[in-house]
Design a protein around this motif. Structure first.
Motif, PDB file in Angstrom:
ATOM      1  N   ALA A  26       0.840  -1.211   0.000  1.00 57.48           N
ATOM      2  CA  ALA A  26       0.000   0.000   0.000  1.00 57.48           C
ATOM      3  C   ALA A  26       0.871   1.255   0.000  1.00 57.48           C
ATOM      4  O   ALA A  26       0.518   2.282  -0.597  1.00 57.48           O
ATOM      5  CB  ALA A  26      -0.925  -0.017   1.213  1.00 57.48           C
ATOM      6  N   GLU A  27       2.016   1.143   0.666  1.00 53.75           N
ATOM      7  CA  GLU A  27       2.925   2.291   0.727  1.00 53.75           C
ATOM      8  C   GLU A  27       3.697   2.470  -0.580  1.00 53.75           C
ATOM      9  O   GLU A  27       4.268   3.528  -0.816  1.00 53.75           O
ATOM     10  CB  GLU A  27       3.937   2.085   1.866  1.00 53.75           C
ATOM     11  CG  GLU A  27       3.308   2.169   3.247  1.00 53.75           C
ATOM     12  CD  GLU A  27       4.278   1.688   4.312  1.00 53.75           C
ATOM     13  OE1 GLU A  27       5.504   1.690   4.053  1.00 53.75           O
ATOM     14  OE2 GLU A  27       3.801   1.276   5.392  1.00 53.75           O
ATOM     15  N   HIS A  28       3.780   1.385  -1.375  1.00 55.15           N
ATOM     16  CA  HIS A  28       4.560   1.443  -2.623  1.00 55.15           C
ATOM     17  C   HIS A  28       3.693   1.030  -3.808  1.00 55.15           C
ATOM     18  O   HIS A  28       3.870  -0.063  -4.379  1.00 55.15           O
ATOM     19  CB  HIS A  28       5.791   0.534  -2.518  1.00 55.15           C
ATOM     20  CG  HIS A  28       6.723   0.924  -1.414  1.00 55.15           C
ATOM     21  ND1 HIS A  28       7.553   2.018  -1.498  1.00 55.15           N
ATOM     22  CD2 HIS A  28       6.930   0.390  -0.187  1.00 55.15           C
ATOM     23  CE1 HIS A  28       8.243   2.128  -0.362  1.00 55.15           C
ATOM     24  NE2 HIS A  28       7.877   1.155   0.453  1.00 55.15           N
ATOM     25  N   PRO A  29       2.812   1.897  -4.182  1.00 54.77           N
ATOM     26  CA  PRO A  29       1.921   1.543  -5.298  1.00 54.77           C
ATOM     27  C   PRO A  29       2.654   1.421  -6.621  1.00 54.77           C
ATOM     28  O   PRO A  29       2.116   0.868  -7.579  1.00 54.77           O
ATOM     29  CB  PRO A  29       0.920   2.695  -5.317  1.00 54.77           C
ATOM     30  CG  PRO A  29       1.602   3.828  -4.638  1.00 54.77           C
ATOM     31  CD  PRO A  29       2.512   3.235  -3.628  1.00 54.77           C
ATOM     32  N   GLU A  30       3.902   1.928  -6.687  1.00 54.80           N
ATOM     33  CA  GLU A  30       4.649   1.845  -7.952  1.00 54.80           C
ATOM     34  C   GLU A  30       5.102   0.423  -8.278  1.00 54.80           C
ATOM     35  O   GLU A  30       5.541   0.147  -9.404  1.00 54.80           O
ATOM     36  CB  GLU A  30       5.870   2.786  -7.908  1.00 54.80           C
ATOM     37  CG  GLU A  30       7.021   2.339  -7.021  1.00 54.80           C
ATOM     38  CD  GLU A  30       6.856   2.750  -5.554  1.00 54.80           C
ATOM     39  OE1 GLU A  30       5.709   3.076  -5.161  1.00 54.80           O
ATOM     40  OE2 GLU A  30       7.851   2.707  -4.812  1.00 54.80           O
ATOM     41  N   LEU A  31       5.006  -0.487  -7.311  1.00 48.35           N
ATOM     42  CA  LEU A  31       5.408  -1.885  -7.570  1.00 48.35           C
ATOM     43  C   LEU A  31       4.344  -2.556  -8.437  1.00 48.35           C
ATOM     44  O   LEU A  31       3.247  -2.880  -7.972  1.00 48.35           O
ATOM     45  CB  LEU A  31       5.572  -2.654  -6.251  1.00 48.35           C
ATOM     46  CG  LEU A  31       6.722  -2.214  -5.359  1.00 48.35           C
ATOM     47  CD1 LEU A  31       6.724  -3.012  -4.067  1.00 48.35           C
ATOM     48  CD2 LEU A  31       8.052  -2.405  -6.079  1.00 48.35           C
ATOM     49  N   THR A  32       4.690  -2.722  -9.672  1.00 51.75           N
ATOM     50  CA  THR A  32       3.698  -3.296 -10.594  1.00 51.75           C
ATOM     51  C   THR A  32       3.586  -4.807 -10.430  1.00 51.75           C
ATOM     52  O   THR A  32       2.538  -5.393 -10.622  1.00 51.75           O
ATOM     53  CB  THR A  32       4.084  -2.981 -12.046  1.00 51.75           C
ATOM     54  OG1 THR A  32       5.452  -3.336 -12.238  1.00 51.75           O
ATOM     55  CG2 THR A  32       3.884  -1.500 -12.340  1.00 51.75           C
ATOM     56  N   VAL A  33       4.703  -5.447 -10.096  1.00 50.66           N
ATOM     57  CA  VAL A  33       4.661  -6.892  -9.842  1.00 50.66           C
ATOM     58  C   VAL A  33       4.808  -7.101  -8.340  1.00 50.66           C
ATOM     59  O   VAL A  33       5.789  -6.660  -7.740  1.00 50.66           O
ATOM     60  CB  VAL A  33       5.799  -7.630 -10.582  1.00 50.66           C
ATOM     61  CG1 VAL A  33       5.702  -9.124 -10.325  1.00 50.66           C
ATOM     62  CG2 VAL A  33       5.729  -7.347 -12.067  1.00 50.66           C
ATOM     63  N   GLN A  34       3.831  -7.716  -7.765  1.00 47.42           N
ATOM     64  CA  GLN A  34       3.844  -7.839  -6.310  1.00 47.42           C
ATOM     65  C   GLN A  34       4.612  -9.084  -5.861  1.00 47.42           C
ATOM     66  O   GLN A  34       4.388 -10.169  -6.402  1.00 47.42           O
ATOM     67  CB  GLN A  34       2.414  -7.927  -5.785  1.00 47.42           C
ATOM     68  CG  GLN A  34       1.618  -6.670  -6.105  1.00 47.42           C
ATOM     69  CD  GLN A  34       0.230  -6.725  -5.515  1.00 47.42           C
ATOM     70  OE1 GLN A  34      -0.189  -7.742  -5.008  1.00 47.42           O
ATOM     71  NE2 GLN A  34      -0.460  -5.604  -5.578  1.00 47.42           N
ATOM     72  N   PRO A  35       5.515  -8.936  -4.883  1.00 43.22           N
ATOM     73  CA  PRO A  35       6.225 -10.110  -4.359  1.00 43.22           C
ATOM     74  C   PRO A  35       5.244 -11.098  -3.725  1.00 43.22           C
ATOM     75  O   PRO A  35       4.205 -10.693  -3.202  1.00 43.22           O
ATOM     76  CB  PRO A  35       7.159  -9.516  -3.301  1.00 43.22           C
ATOM     77  CG  PRO A  35       7.253  -8.071  -3.636  1.00 43.22           C
ATOM     78  CD  PRO A  35       5.946  -7.698  -4.238  1.00 43.22           C
TER      79      PRO A  35
END
Lengths: 234, 534
Positions: free
Chosen positions: B291-300
């Motif tokens: 939620a804090e890093h919406p720029e992560l397009t591929v989620q771990p």
């Protein structure tokens, strides 16, 4: 008038064989009083053993009933009929029918074991063993208690069978040709044993085709002849 | 009470039920051995897989890795259910060693953190004492954990390679590796291909490193393809260490700051916490992180070690289940054997059943006699089977060694035992006949004692061989478990106690079921008909 211990009136037994009805017993009337010795004389195949089986509660009659101590044994539920065979009747077979894996002592004791669970057995084991030993001594086999049937002679096997039949102190001893498979001398010894038991008060019904047995029984009780499926008094 | 007397007599004085018990014994033994060995494999695989990934692993789900991993690790390590966490960088490349080049998985690790989380040092193959001509002041394990060259002047990083990636290393017939072929202190050149966050390739990078040790995880796929290098070195080579520059969509370096990235985070659960609990906690944390890093397009992804290795483990688990099932099907023969034996006994004992009924035994009591007999056969057979299975499973490797190195001596020995047993058996039988003893039991006891004594002698004096046989042993031999083919050197030899208990129970129930129909037949028998039976 003494009360009848075992009574049958118009007792009938027939078999279906080869598509026809075979009437083996056509209306038997028999009364056995306590302490009495009754011998039933008949030819081979006359239905003697069938009569004894009916009295012993082994198989059901086609008609009529068997009254023991005032009650029809064939009205009893299965468990009670088993109890009747175990407690009230002692059976001696012509071919002894001992269990080959058991010793003479165990063959006698098994009659007492049948009606007991493990706890009851453990509680009364000593007394039962003593009684079985006493019976084997009574029939002259005190030294043969640990022998298996295969190691006993015919006469000895029949003595063990008699001891087994007496184990539960039955009201009546039913003997089916008890000397039929023995030689003359051994048969005479067995007959002597049976008469001694009768003298001690044992009620018994003996079926035989042997006139000598009948003659011995005649002197101390009644002898009946089974002919054409019916009993005649001699 | 008569039932127990007759059951014990029938069991002791009849050979037929002993054969039925033997069938139960063999089937029980077979199923337990198969189940224990296959279960052992599964345990070894699970243990090896667990040691590769820790309890829980967060993987980037993309070759390019994910940023802010250090921040995530700090948060994860604050969870009460977590003991420690460490990042890794994973790439694929080419390993050049001893003039041989092969594709490998290159993993950048922090060895001391890895050691804390998965016991990295336990997988290292070589101690200083294993390698010839090594200076006494060199500690291979310490060097491996530091991942640095032993020479202060050498600026090359260290690396630890999978034992099967070494092209000159091989396993002997006992599955042992030769320390003489270890690649320790040889130079390895690893080529890797960096990838941008968008998935584009950049020019290949070369990493020259000194091999400090070799590792063996227990999984061939890993040991033949993985190389460990220092985390920071690989991160840097893969352009994942973060910098003031970044790679644009065309693959050009541009002046734009990028955060450092990692491929995975391995997590170790604190004492008393299960991997599942840790997974739940970390997954909760990941939601906040994402939620804090919406720029992560591929989620771990967050997975337990079992989920991570699901494909491998479930395949072996299925194989174990299938093989056990097949042997259970084969074991139906025991039920048929018991049923046949009991049917024969009922026929043989028809007159006895009539006698028992005539002297007052109930039909229920007679049926219980035969059911109890089945219970006795099942209990005796399955317990003996359990004991034999326990002996076989725990001595499986000894048995294998015997077959591989002394098979003909063993066969000759067995023949001597068998001939002696036959002689003793015949002598005992004659003696029993003469003394009216319990024939079958005594004969069996005599033969069994002889066999046990002989095997004990063979076990106590393993190097005694028969003249002329030793040369055959040297030329021929059968190794049922070739460690050159299978990756575990030893056959799993731990008895599956829980599974064995179920097998024993199943064997007993099967025996009772086998005795059921004969028992019903016996109970239904008319006493008069039974007495007349010839």
């Amino acid at each position: 008038m003494p009360r009848d211990l075992l009574q049958a009136t118009s007792l009938k037994r027939s078999f279906h064989e080869g598509g026809r009805e075979l009437h083996v017993l056509r209306g038997i009337d028999i009364n056995v009083q306590r302490g009495q010795m009754v011998a039933i004389l008949g030819a081979s195949g006359s239905g003697k053993s069938t009569l004894l089986h009916l009295l012993g509660g082994f198989e059901r009659p086609t008609a009529c009933s068997v009254i023991f101590d005032g009650r029809n044994i064939y009205d009893l539920p299965g468990g009670k009929l088993d109890h009747y065979r175990n407690q009230h009747v002692g059976f001696v077979f012509q071919f002894y029918h001992l269990l080959p894996e058991l010793t003479a002592l165990e063959n006698v004791m098994i009659a007492a074991m049948i009606r007991r669970g493990p706890l009851s057995w453990l509680a009364g084991q000593g007394a039962t063993r003593q009684r079985a030993l006493a019976l084997l001594e009574r029939v002259g086999l005190r030294e043969r208690t640990r022998h298996r049937p295969a190691k006993l002679s015919g006469g000895e096997r029949q003595r063990v069978a008699i001891a087994r039949a007496l184990m539960n102190q039955p009201d009546v001893l039913l003997a089916d040709e008890p000397t039929g498979n023995l030689d003359r001398n051994t048969g005479a010894n067995i007959l002597q044993l049976l008469t001694e038991l009768h003298d001690e008060g044992q009620t018994m019904v003996i079926v035989t085709h042997d006139e000598h047995v009948a003659a011995r029984a005649e002197s101390r009780g009644s002898v009946r002849r089974l002919v054409d499926g019916q009993l005649d008094g001699l | 009470m008569f039932k127990w007397l007759l059951i014990s007599k029938y069991l002791r004085r009849k050979l037929a039920p002993l054969f039925a018990a033997l069938a139960v014994t063999v089937c029980t033994m077979m199923v337990i051995v198969v189940m224990s060995v296959m279960g052992g494999f599964l345990d070894l695989l699970q243990s090896s897989a667990h040691k590769l990934t820790g309890d829980v692993v967060i993987d980037a789900n993309t070759y390019g890795g994910f940023p802010y991993y250090q921040d995530l690790i700090e948060r994860i390590e604050k969870l009460p259910s977590v003991e420690a966490a460490t990042p890794t960088v994973v790439s694929y490349g080419l390993l050049r060693l001893f003039d041989s080049t092969k594709p490998v998985e290159v993993m950048g690790i922090r060895p001391r953190e890895m050691d804390r989380i998965v016991g990295f040092s336990q997988t290292l193959m070589w101690q200083s004492s294993d390698i010839d001509n090594l200076p006494t002041n060199i500690d291979l394990e310490k060097l491996s954990l530091d991942m640095r060259s032993p020479l202060a002047t050498d600026d090359r990083p260290g690396c630890v390679i999978g034992i099967e990636t070494n092209p000159v290393q091989w396993r002997d017939e006992k599955g042992q590796y030769n320390p003489g072929w270890a690649a320790v202190f040889s130079e390895a050149v690893i080529s890797v291909l960096p990838v941008t966050t968008k998935g584009d390739f950049v020019d290949a990078q070369r990493l020259r490193c000194v091999v400090l040790n070799e590792f063996k995880s227990g999984l061939y796929e890993i040991d033949s393809s993985r190389v460990y290098v220092p985390f920071d070195e690989l991160q840097r080579k893969l352009l994942m260490s973060g910098s003031t520059q970044s790679v644009d969509a065309e693959g050009n370096l541009v002046d734009k700051p990028t955060p450092a990235r990692a491929s995975e985070i391995m997590v170790k659960a604190a004492d008393g916490y299960s991997p599942q609990q840790v997974e739940d906690d970390v997954a909760g944390l990941m939601n906040d992180f994402l939620a804090e890093h919406p720029e992560l397009t591929v989620q771990p992804r967050v997975r337990t070690w079992m989920q991570r290795h699901h494909t491998l483990l479930s395949a072996v688990e299925n194989e174990k289940g299938l093989v056990t099932f097949l042997f259970v099907i084969i074991s139906v023969v025991a039920v048929v054997m018991v049923a046949t034996t009991f049917y024969t006994i009922v026929l043989e004992k028809t007159r006895d059943i009539g006698v028992l009924r005539a002297i007052g035994a109930s039909s229920y009591g007679v049926s219980k006699l035969f059911l109890g007999y089945g219970l006795g056969v099942g209990t005796l057979g399955s317990l003996v089977g359990l004991i034999l299975a326990a002996i076989i499973v725990t001595h499986l490797n000894n048995i294998q060694d015997t077959l591989a190195t002394r098979m003909f001596s063993f066969i000759a020995f067995v023949l001597v035992i068998v001939i002696s047993s036959i002689i003793v058996t015949i002598a005992t039988a004659m003696l029993c006949r003469r003394r009216d003893n319990r024939l079958e039991l005594t004969v069996l006891a005599a033969a069994a004692t002889l066999v046990l004594l002989s095997l004990t002698c063979y076990y106590l004096f393993p190097h005694v061989t028969l003249p002329g046989i030793a040369s055959l042993d040297g030329q021929f031999g059968w190794r049922m478990w070739d460690p050159r083919v299978y990756f575990f050197e030893r056959i799993p030899d731990r008895l599956d106690i829980f599974g064995s208990a179920w097998v024993v129970l199943g064997a007993i129930v099967s025996s009772v079921v086998g005795a059921l129909i004969p028992a019903i037949l016996a109970a239904r028998m008319n006493p008069v008909e039974a007495l007349r039976y010839e």
